[in-house]
Design an enzyme around this catalytic site. Sequence first.
Site, PDB file in Angstrom:
ATOM      1  N   THR A  96      -0.232  -3.052   3.826  1.00  0.00           N
ATOM      2  CA  THR A  96      -1.261  -3.875   4.473  1.00  0.00           C
ATOM      3  C   THR A  96      -0.561  -4.996   5.241  1.00  0.00           C
ATOM      4  O   THR A  96      -0.194  -4.818   6.380  1.00  0.00           O
ATOM      5  CB  THR A  96      -2.263  -4.427   3.441  1.00  0.00           C
ATOM      6  OG1 THR A  96      -1.541  -5.003   2.343  1.00  0.00           O
ATOM      7  CG2 THR A  96      -3.163  -3.316   2.916  1.00  0.00           C
ATOM      8  N   LYS A 126       3.718  -0.781  -2.239  1.00  0.00           N
ATOM      9  CA  LYS A 126       3.276  -1.758  -1.253  1.00  0.00           C
ATOM     10  C   LYS A 126       2.943  -3.031  -2.001  1.00  0.00           C
ATOM     11  O   LYS A 126       2.507  -3.006  -3.159  1.00  0.00           O
ATOM     12  CB  LYS A 126       2.076  -1.266  -0.440  1.00  0.00           C
ATOM     13  CG  LYS A 126       0.777  -1.037  -1.201  1.00  0.00           C
ATOM     14  CD  LYS A 126      -0.074  -2.258  -1.493  1.00  0.00           C
ATOM     15  CE  LYS A 126      -0.357  -3.062  -0.244  1.00  0.00           C
ATOM     16  NZ  LYS A 126      -1.180  -4.280  -0.592  1.00  0.00           N
ATOM     17  N   THR A 154      -0.120  -7.565  -6.774  1.00  0.00           N
ATOM     18  CA  THR A 154      -0.991  -6.861  -5.850  1.00  0.00           C
ATOM     19  C   THR A 154      -0.199  -5.701  -5.294  1.00  0.00           C
ATOM     20  O   THR A 154       0.491  -5.835  -4.317  1.00  0.00           O
ATOM     21  CB  THR A 154      -1.479  -7.706  -4.695  1.00  0.00           C
ATOM     22  OG1 THR A 154      -2.386  -6.928  -3.969  1.00  0.00           O
ATOM     23  CG2 THR A 154      -0.436  -8.186  -3.808  1.00  0.00           C
ATOM     24  N   GLU A 181       4.202 -12.616   1.766  1.00  0.00           N
ATOM     25  CA  GLU A 181       3.567 -12.998   3.025  1.00  0.00           C
ATOM     26  C   GLU A 181       4.169 -14.297   3.573  1.00  0.00           C
ATOM     27  O   GLU A 181       4.143 -15.332   2.911  1.00  0.00           O
ATOM     28  CB  GLU A 181       2.064 -13.143   2.831  1.00  0.00           C
ATOM     29  CG  GLU A 181       1.391 -11.796   2.622  1.00  0.00           C
ATOM     30  CD  GLU A 181      -0.062 -11.891   2.240  1.00  0.00           C
ATOM     31  OE1 GLU A 181      -0.769 -10.875   2.378  1.00  0.00           O
ATOM     32  OE2 GLU A 181      -0.505 -12.966   1.801  1.00  0.00           O
ATOM     33  N   ASN A 220      -3.050 -15.656   5.606  1.00  0.00           N
ATOM     34  CA  ASN A 220      -4.206 -15.584   4.715  1.00  0.00           C
ATOM     35  C   ASN A 220      -5.418 -16.328   5.264  1.00  0.00           C
ATOM     36  O   ASN A 220      -6.550 -16.101   4.819  1.00  0.00           O
ATOM     37  CB  ASN A 220      -3.824 -16.104   3.326  1.00  0.00           C
ATOM     38  CG  ASN A 220      -3.015 -15.079   2.575  1.00  0.00           C
ATOM     39  OD1 ASN A 220      -3.551 -14.124   2.044  1.00  0.00           O
ATOM     40  ND2 ASN A 220      -1.696 -15.270   2.541  1.00  0.00           N
ATOM     41  N   SER A 247     -10.068 -11.528   9.897  1.00  0.00           N
ATOM     42  CA  SER A 247     -10.523 -11.666  11.289  1.00  0.00           C
ATOM     43  C   SER A 247      -9.563 -11.034  12.288  1.00  0.00           C
ATOM     44  O   SER A 247      -8.636 -10.359  11.904  1.00  0.00           O
ATOM     45  CB  SER A 247     -10.724 -13.143  11.610  1.00  0.00           C
ATOM     46  OG  SER A 247      -9.564 -13.880  11.318  1.00  0.00           O
TER      47      SER A 247
END
Length: 409
Positions: free
Chosen positions: A155, A181, A192, A278, A404, A409
């Site tokens: 992702t 992942k 996650t 991230e 994040n 969006s």
Amino acid sequence: MKQIDGGVTAASGFLAAGAAAGIKYHDKTRKDMALVYSKVPAKVAGTFTTNVVKAAPVKRDIHIIKTEETIQAVVINSGIANTCTSKEGELLNEEMAGYTAKQLNLPIEKVLTASTGVIGCQLPIDRVKLGIEKLVPLLEDTKEAGKMAAESIITTDTYKKECAVELEIEGKRVVIGGMAKGSGMIHPNMATMISIVTTDCNISKEMLQKAASADIEDSFHMISVDRDTSTNDTFLLLANGMAENSYIDEEGTAFKAFCEGLRLVTKTLAKLMAQDGEGATKLLEVEVVHAGTKEEAKVLAKSVITSNLVKTAVFGSDANWGRILCALGYAGIEFNPETIELYIQGDGKSLKLYENGMATGYSEKEATEILSANKVHVMADMKMGKEKATAWGCDLSYDYVKINGDYRS
């Protein structure tokens, strides 16, 4: 034992594929579905999120693993998590499994599912079915097929995550390979993550589950990016027995060798996830040595990697050792701060920052150079006993908030 090139297709009898099904709402051309298939029934074990909120595929997989000795396929989608989708989500997950089973001519209970992505959205089942129709003809046992599958499950990850090892068990070559992942919503109690590990080892379901459950304690349970435990965390371990080694149904030399191979694969995947946090620019590795107990060492190491103040200091290459000491101090473990020592390492250099209850008089310039490395190693010598543990995390950068802040969006 040695590490080899490859992932889920490295072990004999395993095929994989990846394809674009148009599930990812922001990029319809990106690969977003993967399929892993065993030519013969494979023993299955797994561990899952401890979050009370669980995705539809997690709930179904837990049931299947409890009731079935073997499975033959795992179908995965990325982009939509199928979490908090009520009964409709469960029915759509069942339809995803059923359609995969139909295309592979398998009973539905021989197919496991996994999903990752945005919470609260229903699966676009028509696109999912088209994806499955694409995947089945693409199934191959090549490295490239394994790579395509690994790329299809990510992702916010910035790269695929694969690892494979080969080892010898009683004269037979055994291979363990996997993909994963995970980039955000990563915290101990799984992370996650979606991780599928395959092996051709001939081993009982009971021992396979024992290996999986023990393994995560020093691998997937020792990573953190942002202190958030996901709803979809899934670690599946499949063993099809095609290596034809003597059947492993009890602890012993063969089981120990298998566990060591599994540990290398999962630790590698875990570190790749931590490094790809991230917005991360550095891997943060925290080693606690000479702790009183193994559990205390784990708690202390995880306390440091989850500290936002430590993470931001590492991002800024600032040797603010007080933040490390503080994180150790609130971990809930009693120790004497006057006797412990703190070190940092990077790019082959090492520097002691703290001893005898105070700073060592180190060079700030040298400390900054060490902390500028892509991998920063922190060691805390607790001077309490003989146990040790290592945890992995990453720095906390401006980009974490950017990623994040507009994830949907």
